[in-house]
Design a protein around this motif. Structure first.
Motif, PDB file in Angstrom:
ATOM      1  N   LEU A  37       0.911  -1.514   0.020  1.00  0.00           N
ATOM      2  CA  LEU A  37       0.042   0.269   0.029  1.00  0.00           C
ATOM      3  C   LEU A  37       0.809   1.280   0.012  1.00  0.00           C
ATOM      4  N   LYS A  38       1.759   1.311   0.848  1.00  0.00           N
ATOM      5  CA  LYS A  38       2.622   2.522   0.812  1.00  0.00           C
ATOM      6  C   LYS A  38       3.539   2.679  -0.551  1.00  0.00           C
ATOM      7  N   GLU A  39       3.911   1.493  -1.078  1.00  0.00           N
ATOM      8  CA  GLU A  39       4.494   1.506  -2.358  1.00  0.00           C
ATOM      9  C   GLU A  39       3.441   2.193  -3.579  1.00  0.00           C
ATOM     10  N   GLN A  40       2.362   1.752  -3.547  1.00  0.00           N
ATOM     11  CA  GLN A  40       1.196   2.190  -4.506  1.00  0.00           C
ATOM     12  C   GLN A  40       0.831   3.704  -4.152  1.00  0.00           C
ATOM     13  N   GLU A  41       0.884   4.169  -2.935  1.00  0.00           N
ATOM     14  CA  GLU A  41       0.695   5.523  -2.449  1.00  0.00           C
ATOM     15  C   GLU A  41       1.889   6.350  -3.106  1.00  0.00           C
ATOM     16  N   LYS A  42       3.071   5.791  -2.809  1.00  0.00           N
ATOM     17  CA  LYS A  42       4.496   6.485  -3.401  1.00  0.00           C
ATOM     18  C   LYS A  42       4.352   6.860  -4.892  1.00  0.00           C
ATOM     19  N   LEU A  43       3.818   5.554  -5.569  1.00  0.00           N
ATOM     20  CA  LEU A  43       3.710   5.700  -6.918  1.00  0.00           C
ATOM     21  C   LEU A  43       2.694   6.686  -7.524  1.00  0.00           C
ATOM     22  N   ARG A  44       1.437   6.628  -6.693  1.00  0.00           N
ATOM     23  CA  ARG A  44       0.470   7.487  -7.180  1.00  0.00           C
ATOM     24  C   ARG A  44       0.915   8.923  -6.932  1.00  0.00           C
ATOM     25  N   GLU A  45       1.919   9.382  -6.139  1.00  0.00           N
ATOM     26  CA  GLU A  45       2.410  10.673  -5.748  1.00  0.00           C
ATOM     27  C   GLU A  45       3.300  10.999  -6.850  1.00  0.00           C
TER      28      GLU A  45
ATOM     29  N   LEU B  28       1.494  11.678  -9.917  1.00  0.00           N
ATOM     30  CA  LEU B  28       0.503  13.173  -9.902  1.00  0.00           C
ATOM     31  C   LEU B  28       1.851  14.289  -9.987  1.00  0.00           C
ATOM     32  N   ARG B  29       2.880  14.088  -9.506  1.00  0.00           N
ATOM     33  CA  ARG B  29       4.095  15.103  -9.604  1.00  0.00           C
ATOM     34  C   ARG B  29       4.448  15.104 -11.087  1.00  0.00           C
TER      35      ARG B  29
ATOM     36  N   GLU C  82       1.582  16.793 -13.097  1.00  0.00           N
ATOM     37  CA  GLU C  82       1.793  18.387 -12.824  1.00  0.00           C
ATOM     38  C   GLU C  82       2.801  18.993 -13.671  1.00  0.00           C
ATOM     39  N   LYS C  83       4.089  18.273 -13.565  1.00  0.00           N
ATOM     40  CA  LYS C  83       5.407  18.699 -14.331  1.00  0.00           C
ATOM     41  C   LYS C  83       4.974  18.775 -15.675  1.00  0.00           C
ATOM     42  N   LEU C  84       4.224  17.677 -16.026  1.00  0.00           N
ATOM     43  CA  LEU C  84       4.155  17.924 -17.544  1.00  0.00           C
ATOM     44  C   LEU C  84       3.046  18.785 -17.902  1.00  0.00           C
ATOM     45  N   ARG C  85       2.008  18.923 -17.137  1.00  0.00           N
ATOM     46  CA  ARG C  85       1.144  20.078 -17.391  1.00  0.00           C
ATOM     47  C   ARG C  85       1.914  21.642 -17.377  1.00  0.00           C
ATOM     48  N   ARG C  86       2.697  21.776 -16.597  1.00  0.00           N
ATOM     49  CA  ARG C  86       3.316  23.300 -16.339  1.00  0.00           C
ATOM     50  C   ARG C  86       4.398  23.085 -17.720  1.00  0.00           C
ATOM     51  N   GLU C  87       4.996  21.943 -17.897  1.00  0.00           N
ATOM     52  CA  GLU C  87       5.905  22.152 -19.137  1.00  0.00           C
ATOM     53  C   GLU C  87       5.185  22.397 -20.718  1.00  0.00           C
TER      54      GLU C  87
END
Length: 322
Positions: A259-267, A270-271, A274-279
């Motif tokens: 679950l922790k790995e999945q949460e990290k993966l989701r984060e 998302l990052r 977000e980075k792609l959106r800004r680019e």
């Protein structure tokens, strides 16, 4: 297989091997291999080859002695003799392996005695029957032990001969043995047959013999082995429960890690999004700026072109006036 079942399996396998090869010709390795177990299992149950051989011989002696004892419970002496002969032949026919073991002198290390000692034990029972008959007929009853040995020995040796030939049928063999024993050589019946009290006598299960000291020790050992197996089973169950609990905790920890790995993966996703959106926004801004520059340049070029055209037109008018 329970301890008791394993013990019975080892006894049956050893019985067949001892009958075929004898005590000296049979090894613990063969017994273990035939039972598909290791040698320590055989040692655990019987302590060695002598122990299992002693159990096999003791069981066969008890079985045969029980059958003959029941036969001697008949009322008439002739019927006793007939049924005793039939009992021995029935035992030979139905328990050939056991009889082959008994007719070999039991190994000294087994502590079970010999076939001769078994014959003597049967003869001691026949002795009482003959003593009563001798007294009734005016013979010296002190001769009964000797005649009992002769009578039982005759039947036993006949049985050993019949073990291999198996002809004629056991009832006919018993009739001839009794004919010789009862009538003697001078009074032989040319066509002997059993009395009505013994003819067609259905084979009966031998009565359960009175447990010997050895058998009681064996039963006590079996009970101890069963208790030991029960304790081992309980310990095994406790070990299994502990292992299951340990496995359950490990699975929970694994799920938490996943679950922790999945949460990290989701984060991270998302990052990255977000980075792609800004680019992409920056890219669009750059494109808009470039387009704006292009439009401004086009406008300047258009203005210059208009100015040139105006100048050309003006010069053409001047030339025309001149």
């Amino acid at each position: 297989m329970t301890g008791k079942e394993r013990r019975e399996q080892l006894i049956e396998i050893s019985r067949a091997l001892f009958a075929e090869k004898g005590f000296d010709g049979t090894s613990i390795e063969e017994i273990a291999a035939s039972a598909l177990v290791s040698k320590p299992v055989v040692y655990e149950h019987f302590g060695g080859k002598e122990g299992i051989y002693a159990v096999v011989v003791d069981r066969e002696m008890q079985k045969l002695l029980g059958m003959v004892t029941e036969a001697l419970s008949a009322s008439h002496a002739l019927v006793k003799l007939e049924r005793a002969a039939l009992a021995l032949l029935q035992y030979i026919e139905e328990s050939s392996e056991g009889f082959r073991i008994l007719v070999r002198d039991s190994h000294a290390a087994s502590g079970t005695g010999t076939f001769a000692s078994l014959i003597s034990e049967i003869a001691s029972q026949v002795e009482d029957v003959l003593a009563d008959e001798f007294s009734d007929r005016g013979y010296d009853p002190k001769l009964a032990p000797m005649y009992a040995q002769m009578l039982v020995g005759m039947v036993a040796l006949t049985g050993q001969w019949w073990l291999d030939v198996r002809r004629p049928k056991r009832e006919e063999v018993a009739a001839h043995v009794v004919n010789l024993a009862w009538n003697g050589l001078t009074g032989l019946d040319p066509y002997p047959s059993l009395t009505a009290a013994s003819r067609g006598l259905a084979p009966r299960t031998a009565p359960r013999p009175v447990p010997t000291e050895r058998r009681l020790r064996e039963q006590e050992k079996e009970l101890k082995e069963q208790e030991k197996e029960l304790r081992e089973a309980e310990k095994q169950r406790e070990r299994e429960l502990r292992e299951q609990e340990k496995l359950r905790r490990e699975q929970e920890k694994q799920r938490e890690r996943e679950l922790k790995e999945q949460e990290k993966l989701r984060e991270r996703e998302l990052r990255e999004q977000e980075k792609l959106r800004r680019e992409q926004e920056k890219q669009r801004e750059r494109e808009l700026k470039e387009q704006e520059k292009l439009r401004a340049r086009e406008e300047r070029l258009a203005e210059r072109a208009a100015a040139i055209q105006a100048r050309l037109a003006e010069r053409g008018i001047l030339d025309a006036r001149e």
